[in-house]
Write a protein that holds these residues in place. Structure first.
Motif, PDB file in Angstrom:
ATOM      1  N   LEU A 182      14.583  40.711   0.183  1.00  0.00           N
ATOM      2  CA  LEU A 182      13.145  40.795   0.438  1.00  0.00           C
ATOM      3  C   LEU A 182      12.425  41.494  -0.710  1.00  0.00           C
ATOM      4  N   SER A 183      12.985  42.596  -1.195  1.00  0.00           N
ATOM      5  CA  SER A 183      12.365  43.312  -2.313  1.00  0.00           C
ATOM      6  C   SER A 183      12.277  42.430  -3.555  1.00  0.00           C
ATOM      7  N   ALA A 184      13.308  41.630  -3.792  1.00  0.00           N
ATOM      8  CA  ALA A 184      13.290  40.716  -4.935  1.00  0.00           C
ATOM      9  C   ALA A 184      12.167  39.698  -4.800  1.00  0.00           C
ATOM     10  N   GLU A 185      11.949  39.199  -3.597  1.00  0.00           N
ATOM     11  CA  GLU A 185      10.880  38.222  -3.399  1.00  0.00           C
ATOM     12  C   GLU A 185       9.500  38.878  -3.472  1.00  0.00           C
ATOM     13  N   HIS A 186       9.361  40.117  -2.994  1.00  0.00           N
ATOM     14  CA  HIS A 186       8.096  40.840  -3.184  1.00  0.00           C
ATOM     15  C   HIS A 186       7.747  40.887  -4.676  1.00  0.00           C
ATOM     16  N   ALA A 187       8.732  41.211  -5.491  1.00  0.00           N
ATOM     17  CA  ALA A 187       8.509  41.312  -6.931  1.00  0.00           C
ATOM     18  C   ALA A 187       8.139  39.957  -7.528  1.00  0.00           C
ATOM     19  N   ALA A 188       8.800  38.892  -7.057  1.00  0.00           N
ATOM     20  CA  ALA A 188       8.504  37.560  -7.576  1.00  0.00           C
ATOM     21  C   ALA A 188       7.084  37.133  -7.205  1.00  0.00           C
ATOM     22  N   ALA A 213       3.616  30.020  -3.861  1.00  0.00           N
ATOM     23  CA  ALA A 213       3.659  29.764  -2.423  1.00  0.00           C
ATOM     24  C   ALA A 213       5.096  29.692  -1.915  1.00  0.00           C
ATOM     25  N   ALA A 214       6.010  29.125  -2.722  1.00  0.00           N
ATOM     26  CA  ALA A 214       7.415  29.039  -2.316  1.00  0.00           C
ATOM     27  C   ALA A 214       8.022  30.429  -2.176  1.00  0.00           C
ATOM     28  N   HIS A 215       7.686  31.326  -3.089  1.00  0.00           N
ATOM     29  CA  HIS A 215       8.214  32.689  -2.984  1.00  0.00           C
ATOM     30  C   HIS A 215       7.575  33.444  -1.821  1.00  0.00           C
ATOM     31  N   GLN A 216       6.327  33.175  -1.537  1.00  0.00           N
ATOM     32  CA  GLN A 216       5.725  33.784  -0.349  1.00  0.00           C
ATOM     33  C   GLN A 216       6.447  33.317   0.914  1.00  0.00           C
ATOM     34  N   ALA A 217       6.780  32.012   0.952  1.00  0.00           N
ATOM     35  CA  ALA A 217       7.491  31.480   2.112  1.00  0.00           C
ATOM     36  C   ALA A 217       8.880  32.101   2.232  1.00  0.00           C
ATOM     37  N   GLN A 218       9.584  32.275   1.104  1.00  0.00           N
ATOM     38  CA  GLN A 218      10.906  32.885   1.148  1.00  0.00           C
ATOM     39  C   GLN A 218      10.810  34.352   1.554  1.00  0.00           C
ATOM     40  N   ARG A 219       9.795  35.041   1.045  1.00  0.00           N
ATOM     41  CA  ARG A 219       9.560  36.439   1.461  1.00  0.00           C
ATOM     42  C   ARG A 219       9.352  36.509   2.965  1.00  0.00           C
ATOM     43  N   ASP A 220       8.516  35.612   3.488  1.00  0.00           N
ATOM     44  CA  ASP A 220       8.234  35.621   4.923  1.00  0.00           C
ATOM     45  C   ASP A 220       9.490  35.313   5.736  1.00  0.00           C
ATOM     46  N   ALA A 221      10.338  34.426   5.210  1.00  0.00           N
ATOM     47  CA  ALA A 221      11.577  34.087   5.928  1.00  0.00           C
ATOM     48  C   ALA A 221      12.494  35.298   6.026  1.00  0.00           C
ATOM     49  N   TRP A 222      12.635  36.056   4.926  1.00  0.00           N
ATOM     50  CA  TRP A 222      13.460  37.271   4.984  1.00  0.00           C
ATOM     51  C   TRP A 222      12.843  38.288   5.936  1.00  0.00           C
ATOM     52  N   GLN A 223      11.526  38.404   5.956  1.00  0.00           N
ATOM     53  CA  GLN A 223      10.873  39.342   6.870  1.00  0.00           C
ATOM     54  C   GLN A 223      11.140  38.964   8.320  1.00  0.00           C
ATOM     55  N   ARG A 224      11.032  37.671   8.629  1.00  0.00           N
ATOM     56  CA  ARG A 224      11.297  37.238  10.008  1.00  0.00           C
ATOM     57  C   ARG A 224      12.738  37.505  10.397  1.00  0.00           C
ATOM     58  N   LEU A 225      13.660  37.241   9.484  1.00  0.00           N
ATOM     59  CA  LEU A 225      15.073  37.464   9.792  1.00  0.00           C
ATOM     60  C   LEU A 225      15.345  38.940  10.043  1.00  0.00           C
ATOM     61  N   THR A 227      13.237  41.107  11.093  1.00  0.00           N
ATOM     62  CA  THR A 227      12.596  41.467  12.361  1.00  0.00           C
ATOM     63  C   THR A 227      13.472  41.073  13.541  1.00  0.00           C
ATOM     64  N   THR A 228      14.124  39.898  13.449  1.00  0.00           N
ATOM     65  CA  THR A 228      15.022  39.499  14.541  1.00  0.00           C
ATOM     66  C   THR A 228      16.216  40.434  14.648  1.00  0.00           C
ATOM     67  N   LEU A 229      16.534  41.138  13.557  1.00  0.00           N
ATOM     68  CA  LEU A 229      17.630  42.110  13.581  1.00  0.00           C
ATOM     69  C   LEU A 229      17.134  43.499  13.932  1.00  0.00           C
ATOM     70  N   THR A 230      15.874  43.569  14.410  1.00  0.00           N
ATOM     71  CA  THR A 230      15.216  44.823  14.800  1.00  0.00           C
ATOM     72  C   THR A 230      15.172  45.830  13.652  1.00  0.00           C
ATOM     73  N   ALA A 231      15.026  45.325  12.429  1.00  0.00           N
ATOM     74  CA  ALA A 231      14.885  46.179  11.254  1.00  0.00           C
ATOM     75  C   ALA A 231      13.466  46.019  10.716  1.00  0.00           C
ATOM     76  N   ALA A 232      12.867  47.121  10.300  1.00  0.00           N
ATOM     77  CA  ALA A 232      11.523  47.072   9.735  1.00  0.00           C
ATOM     78  C   ALA A 232      11.599  46.539   8.308  1.00  0.00           C
ATOM     79  N   PRO A 233      10.986  45.400   8.002  1.00  0.00           N
ATOM     80  CA  PRO A 233      11.049  44.862   6.637  1.00  0.00           C
ATOM     81  C   PRO A 233      10.443  45.831   5.620  1.00  0.00           C
ATOM     82  N   THR A 234      11.075  45.954   4.478  1.00  0.00           N
ATOM     83  CA  THR A 234      10.565  46.796   3.406  1.00  0.00           C
ATOM     84  C   THR A 234       9.235  46.242   2.913  1.00  0.00           C
TER      85      THR A 234
END
Length: 308
Positions: A182-188, A213-225, A227-234
């Motif tokens: 997720l941090s890598a995608e934030h940077a991208a 837009a593709a990196h935003q989508a990948q960032r959002d996918a990691w955030q959703r994942l 969240t499903t693991l009950t972890a607060a996304p960085t």
């Protein structure tokens, strides 16, 4: 920890073994434990067989008068290196790899389809092999996808359904690696804002918008994942230090290459730490960054994400 403005892209450079128990031939007592079986070996042998078919197809095409040697020879050279890396991990006692020679003369579209299908095949066993082999297979698969694109195949690589989840312990173990992704995608995402701002309003800027837009989508996918693991996304940092000053379209293109190349390395490294159920989405992200890096002008490499 450095304050957000000092965070740098460079920092992102970023089966259980089966024991055979058989009955004693005389039937009066069980035999002791047999030799440990390496789960990587059959996967390596399948990957080598697929690679041998590709080599046979390349060799057949290269014998044709007027063959596109400048296109085909570098792709064949990559394939030779793939085979050498796959063979290197075989135990000395393993049977020799076997393959069916490719006897017909393929067309370029047929060869592209072979590369495409090989890229897909390498991803089927990611959850069953060692972390090191998972990293290698994902990298070779990304290279095969590059080859398919170079030969004219533009269809998306189809991957098996990702069986993410697993046990609570597995899910908890995945969180640090997923936070790194997720941090890598934030940077991208931040970096492509800079890229787009320094490109003329032409096809390149349109490409930059699409990639952003593709990196935003990948960032959002990691955030959703996460969240499903009950972890607060960085959260994203307030700013990121660029590896060099960007003041021109040439600098912007160079930054795009840098961003995608660093991401391929980050994702390849993550494949050695992320739990098995999460390897496939990581390998997919590695492949997509590999393809984007090449479109921005990055030099070809037989092992995307694995320096040297």
């Amino acid at each position: 920890m450095h304050p957000p403005s000092r965070r740098t892209f460079l920092a992102l450079g970023l089966l259980t073994a089966l024991t055979a128990c058989t009955a004693d031939p005389r039937g009066d007592r069980p035999a002791g434990p047999g030799p440990t079986r390496d789960p990587d070996t059959p996967v390596r042998l399948r990957a080598i067989a697929a690679t041998d078919l590709l080599l046979g197809a390349y060799d057949n095409l290269l014998t044709v008068p007027g063959a596109q040697t400048a296109l085909l020879q570098p792709l064949r050279d990559d394939t030779v290196q793939h085979r050498a890396a796959l063979v290197q991990g075989l135990p000395t006692a393993s049977p020799s790899p076997t393959s069916t020679p490719y006897r017909s003369l393929p067309t370029l579209p047929e060869l592209a389809l072979m590369e495409h299908r090989t890229a897909e095949a390498h991803l089927h066993d990611l959850a069953e092999v060692s972390p090191a082999l998972a990293r290698l297979l994902a990298s070779v698969s990304a290279s095969n996808a590059l080859h398919a694109a170079a030969l004219g195949d533009q269809t998306p690589i189809t991957t098996p359904d990702a069986a993410t989840g697993g046990t609570p312990a597995t899910a908890a173990a995945a969180v640090p690696a997923l936070q790194t992704a997720l941090s890598a995608e934030h940077a991208a995402v931040y970096g492509y804002g800079v890229v787009g701002a320094h490109l003329p309003d032409d096809a390149q800027r349109a490409d930059a918008r699409t990639t952003h837009a593709a990196h935003q989508a990948q960032r959002d996918a990691w955030q959703r994942l996460l969240t499903t693991l009950t972890a607060a996304p960085t959260p994203a940092a307030g700013g990121y230090q660029l590896p060099f000053a960007v003041t021109s379209p040439t600098d912007a293109t160079k930054l795009a290459v840098h961003l995608e190349t660093r991401l391929t390395t980050a994702y390849a490294d993550l494949l050695t730490t992320v739990p098995a159920p999460y390897r496939l989405p990581t390998a997919t992200a590695l492949r997509e960054s590999t393809l984007r890096a090449r479109r921005w002008g990055a030099p070809a490499t037989p092992f995307p994400g694995i320096p040297g």
